[in-house]
Design an enzyme around this catalytic site. Structure first.
Site, PDB file in Angstrom:
ATOM      1  N   HIS B  57       0.828  -1.220   0.000  1.00 15.91           N
ATOM      2  CA  HIS B  57       0.000   0.000   0.000  1.00 15.91           C
ATOM      3  C   HIS B  57       0.856   1.261   0.000  1.00 15.91           C
ATOM      4  CE1 HIS B  57      -3.134  -2.792   0.963  1.00 15.91           C
ATOM      5  NE2 HIS B  57      -2.673  -3.038   2.162  1.00 15.91           N
ATOM      6  N   HIS B 219      -6.796  -4.744  -0.988  1.00 12.34           N
ATOM      7  CA  HIS B 219      -5.953  -5.941  -0.982  1.00 12.34           C
ATOM      8  C   HIS B 219      -6.146  -6.797  -2.216  1.00 12.34           C
ATOM      9  CE1 HIS B 219      -6.480  -4.788   3.243  1.00 12.34           C
ATOM     10  NE2 HIS B 219      -5.207  -5.039   3.300  1.00 12.34           N
TER      11      HIS B 219
END
Lengths: 208, 357
Positions: B57, B219
């Site tokens: 991320h 995700h």
């Protein structure tokens, strides 16, 4: 009865079976999760296996606690705290034991299951690992109470576990990342229930 | 799979080695276990803000360690929560004596691991609070799911709470601010393509050339629904209206009760946006979408908020909470008052966010 050698064999078999099924578990997790369950479980039990030599002379409670700490610190995701808590609570109940009676095995499963439920708050039918652990624990408790030999009780537990896995297929997930899919989670086998089934099968194979 | 990597097993380690080499003036990377702290060590007398989550991320969270933002970050494997031992070591290393606030995105694994970490710290006498961030309106209810996911609001909250810590807020006050900001924020994300984790080597989900996935998390997991792709105006309008028309949202979150010495479940209700609200608007790239397209999104989003009578007082545009190379974006709107805007404007100096100094 389960000797300490058999406990070590169980953990060794867990490592082997999770290594073998790594890709399959990740595929199941790709469908309804985040595609890491096989990798995470394999990483954790590989480390458990690697430390077995160093802890094999400790009592069984301590072996389970060491296993728990390794899983908690290496698996990550939700499976790390959940399987870690399973072995931690089992280890707490079996502190000081050099071997496990048939009844101790039932106690181990119950303590582990209660720990998983406490940590993850899942109920039966939420499409999680407890959909295997609940029926397995109940089945083993019943059989041991009725005087069934351990290996026989665990052989049945494997069938119960397999049924538990199959029963997750039509369920809509209510916990974990699969729950975000809602109806789209229906029709898929739960990866956590599947890894629990593999671990129960390893326990049966170690008991024979 | 085409990736700029050596071996999938070494991606996290080598990324952290690179960060350390690039930003030695700002951060210090610990390798066993993995955690990142400020280069200058713990900040005495200030609440230590710690966050963490799966890797993939970037720049979140490691890139937000530094003056005015986080005191420590714990990177997990790609898209996998870090573990309690990492978080515990990070807490000990970052604690400046005023306690630790763990900012936790609402994912089952992250929540459980941070709970275990908090228990370890509390057992050692460190004051800790865990505040869960759950701003993703694509998840409608909390009864039949793990609840709303923590997404874009996390970046804004880490910035504002970081400034509050620098100003000397105590643990209770920073926790309260963090909680309020979370209740003031709503986000929605979408994807044009999937992403590939180094360990798997294949896309997390299959998606057609003419399709998009609405309501994704961060995700690479599939979203809430699949649709035929539309224009940026249509997509942005749908997402912005979805955020602005989202009703009251109620759920129970676990927090540590310092008086009782145990976890308690507290019910919180987020109130919908209303005309006249001032907001910070955040248009985020999932990693693969260029900034040029984000401005296309911002253009339409600002028109929609204007129509609703919502005033954008600050904005953030760019890739800050990503999903590897995924193409797509997310929109976050967070209601703010003057005090929060002042904290937003306060100086920040981290690898991923820098202004005012």
């Amino acid at each position: 009865m389960l000797t300490k050698e058999q406990v070590i064999t169980w953990l060794t078999l867990c490592h082997e079976v999770l290594e073998e099924n790594k890709t399959w578990l990740t595929q199941l997790d790709t469908a309804i999760g985040d595609a890491d369950h096989g990798n995470n479980m394999n990483r954790g039990f590989k480390k458990v296996y690697a430390q077995l030599d160093a802890i094999k002379d400790k009592d069984i409670g301590a072996i389970f606690k060491a296993t728990a700490m390794t899983l908690i610190s290496t698996v990550g995701g939700a499976s790390g705290p959940l399987y870690g808590t399973f072995f931690l609570q089992a280890g707490n109940k079996l502190a000081g034991k050099e071997e496990l009676t048939d009844n101790d095995v039932a106690i181990m499963l119950r303590a582990g299951l209660d720990g998983v439920v406490m940590r993850g708050k899942a109920q039966a039918g939420d499409k999680t690992m407890v959909d295997v652990l609940i029926p397995v624990t109940e089945s083993v408790e019943q059989d041991i109470n009725a005087g069934t030999p351990l290996a026989e009780a665990l052989a049945k537990a494997v069938e119960v576990a397999e049924q538990g896995v199959k029963d997750t297929i039509p369920l809509v997930a209510k916990k974990g990342r699969a729950s975000y899919l809602g109806e789209r989670s229906r029709g898929h086998q739960d990866p956590g229930a599947t890894s629990s089934r593999l671990i129960i099968e390893a326990l049966f194979n170690a008991s024979r | 799979m085409k990736k700029l990597i050596n071996h999938p097993d070494n991606v996290i380690k080598e990324q952290l080695e690179g960060m350390q080499a690039a930003h030695a003036d700002l951060i210090k990377v610990n390798f066993e276990p993995y955690y990142i702290t400020r280069a200058g060590g713990p900040v005495k007398g200030k609440v230590a803000l710690i966050s963490g989550g799966g890797s993939g991320h970037e720049p979140m969270h490691g890139g937000f360690v530094g003056h005015g933002m986080l005191h420590a970050a714990c990177p997990g494997e790609v898209f996998t929560s870090p573990t309690p031992d990492q978080m515990h070591e990070a807490a000990k290393a970052a604690n400046g004596g005023a306690g630790v606030l763990n900012i936790v995105k609402n994912y089952t694994g992250d929540v459980m691991n941070f709970e275990m970490a908090a228990e370890l710290a509390i057992a050692e006498g460190i004051q800790v609070q865990n505040i869960v961030i759950d701003d993703d309106v694509a998840v409608k209810d909390s009864l039949y799911t793990a609840g709303r996911r923590g997404v874009g609001a996390t970046v804004l909250i880490e910035k504002i709470c970081g400034a509050a810590s620098e100003e000397g807020y105590d643990l209770k006050a920073v926790s309260e601010l963090c909680r309020t900001l979370n209740q003031n924020a709503r986000s929605m994300g979408m994807a044009l393509t999937s992403c590939i984790t180094p360990a798997n080597g294949s896309p997390s989900f299959e998606i057609g050339d003419d399709e998009m996935e609405i309501g994704i998390g961060i995700h690479g997991e599939p979203g809430i629904q699949r649709e035929k792709i539309k224009s940026v105006d249509e997509i942005t309008e749908m997402m912005t209206v979805g955020i602005l028309e989202d009703g009251a949202y109620s759920r129970k979150l676990k927090e540590w009760d310092h008086d009782k010495g145990e976890w308690v479940e507290v019910e919180y209700v987020d109130q919908p946006f209303k005309k006249g609200d001032n907001v910070i608007a955040f248009v985020n790239s999932m990693g693969g979408t260029p900034v040029s397209e984000l401005y296309g999104v911002y253009r339409k989003m600002a028109q929609v908020t204007d129509k609703f009578g919502i005033k954008i007082v600050r904005n953030l545009i760019g890739p800050y909470i990503t999903s590897l190379e995924m193409q797509g974006c997310s929109i976050t709107l967070m209601k703010v008052d003057d005090k929060m805007v002042k904290l937003w404007d306060a100086p920040v100096y981290t690898p991923g966010l820098k202004w005012g100094m």
